[in-house]
Design a protein around this motif. Structure first.
Motif, PDB file in Angstrom:
ATOM      1  N   SER A 171       0.817  -1.215   0.000  1.00 53.57           N
ATOM      2  CA  SER A 171       0.000   0.000   0.000  1.00 53.57           C
ATOM      3  C   SER A 171       0.852   1.268   0.000  1.00 53.57           C
ATOM      4  N   SER A 172       2.146   1.139   0.213  1.00 54.26           N
ATOM      5  CA  SER A 172       2.993   2.322   0.346  1.00 54.26           C
ATOM      6  C   SER A 172       3.377   2.891  -1.014  1.00 54.26           C
ATOM      7  N   LEU A 173       3.381   4.201  -1.107  1.00 52.46           N
ATOM      8  CA  LEU A 173       3.718   4.890  -2.349  1.00 52.46           C
ATOM      9  C   LEU A 173       5.143   4.576  -2.782  1.00 52.46           C
ATOM     10  N   GLU A 174       6.035   4.445  -1.800  1.00 52.31           N
ATOM     11  CA  GLU A 174       7.436   4.151  -2.114  1.00 52.31           C
ATOM     12  C   GLU A 174       7.581   2.802  -2.818  1.00 52.31           C
ATOM     13  N   MET A 175       6.821   1.790  -2.347  1.00 55.41           N
ATOM     14  CA  MET A 175       6.904   0.470  -2.966  1.00 55.41           C
ATOM     15  C   MET A 175       6.290   0.482  -4.365  1.00 55.41           C
ATOM     16  N   ILE A 176       5.197   1.193  -4.529  1.00 54.08           N
ATOM     17  CA  ILE A 176       4.572   1.303  -5.854  1.00 54.08           C
ATOM     18  C   ILE A 176       5.549   1.941  -6.840  1.00 54.08           C
ATOM     19  N   ASN A 194      -1.264   4.181  -8.709  1.00 53.73           N
ATOM     20  CA  ASN A 194      -0.155   4.196  -9.658  1.00 53.73           C
ATOM     21  C   ASN A 194       0.068   5.588 -10.225  1.00 53.73           C
ATOM     22  N   GLN A 195      -1.030   6.304 -10.470  1.00 58.16           N
ATOM     23  CA  GLN A 195      -0.914   7.690 -10.940  1.00 58.16           C
ATOM     24  C   GLN A 195      -0.207   8.556  -9.896  1.00 58.16           C
ATOM     25  N   ASP A 196      -0.585   8.346  -8.641  1.00 59.63           N
ATOM     26  CA  ASP A 196      -0.020   9.149  -7.553  1.00 59.63           C
ATOM     27  C   ASP A 196       1.464   8.866  -7.320  1.00 59.63           C
ATOM     28  N   SER A 197       1.973   7.767  -7.884  1.00 58.00           N
ATOM     29  CA  SER A 197       3.372   7.388  -7.649  1.00 58.00           C
ATOM     30  C   SER A 197       4.350   8.097  -8.578  1.00 58.00           C
TER      31      SER A 197
END
Length: 243
Positions: free
Chosen positions: A50-55, A174-177
């Motif tokens: 769920s983390s942005l960093e991992m995405i 994915n967009q937010d990443s």
């Protein structure tokens, strides 16, 4: 078990993790909501996925796999078959130069990391000289279908769908990443440049900027010719260890 020796596993695994993440998160959310359910592994996996960093990290490495690793691996494994195209072991220096040049372009404009028209065309100049390479790239990115898709006669092409979600994501997470992807790419691509330009490492002499006779630009023509039909990899040596 592959720590340090098979780092390509990172890029190979990134695409499936990135693509399947939304389904895995939904599944984990459902099972963790069951009253009395407690599973520390599932809880941690839910948090990580769920983390942005991992995405952003999996997106970055998946892009590297498609843009660099997959084409480069094909060239490495097929060079000994391409003598009729005047392509030999020393010709791989051209591919290394293209990677180095692309890395510098990306550092100059980090938004290129999510520009499909740039990232998937790093090796374009080789497609003209190597029709077999072009056929492979077209197959992987445009025509390849998994067996169950062929059986159902649908039009889905797995890598084509992944490419869409990497470069023009529809999933909101994915967009937010994208901004985080650029931050990670700035670190990762600079690390690639540093590794390639490290004069203490063997790779450096294969770059034309090194001026070395091992590079494509500075290698004598007779040496290039003598190395046709020669594999640039150590596959044959490694196969005996596997056996």
């Amino acid at each position: 078990r592959a720590t340090g020796s098979r780092q390509d596993l990172i890029t190979l695994g990134a695409g499936p993790i990135y693509w399947n993440r939304k389904f895995n998160v939904e599944f984990l959310d459902d099972v963790l909501r069951v009253r009395g359910a407690s599973n520390i592994l599932q809880e941690n996996l839910f948090t990580i996925l769920s983390s942005l960093e991992m995405i952003a990290s999996t997106r970055f490495f998946a892009i590297l796999e498609l843009a660099i690793c997959l084409p480069f691996r094909w060239l490495t494994g097929n060079t000994h078959k391409l003598a009729h195209r005047n392509w030999g072991a020393r010709s791989m220096g051209r591919a290394v130069d293209l990677i180095h040049s692309a890395c510098n372009d990306i550092i100059d404009d980090i938004t290129l990391i999510h520009d499909e028209s740039y990232m998937l065309h790093i090796f374009d100049e080789l497609l003209i000289d190597l029709p077999e390479f072009k056929a492979f790239m077209d197959y992987e990115f445009k025509n390849k279908m998994s067996e169950f898709v062929q059986a159902s006669k649908t039009k889905a092409v797995p890598l084509k769908e992944l490419i869409k979600e990497l470069f023009a994501p529809t999933n909101q997470d994915n967009q937010d990443s994208t901004q985080m992807l650029e931050n990670i790419a700035a670190i990762g691509i600079q690390a690639l440049i540093d590794e390639l330009e490290d004069q203490s490492k063997a790779t450096y002499k294969y770059l034309s900027i090194s001026g070395s006779e091992f590079s494509y630009e500075h290698c004598p023509d007779e040496v290039k010719q003598s190395m046709l039909h020669t594999s640039p990899a150590n596959d044959f040596a490694e196969s005996s260890f596997a056996g």
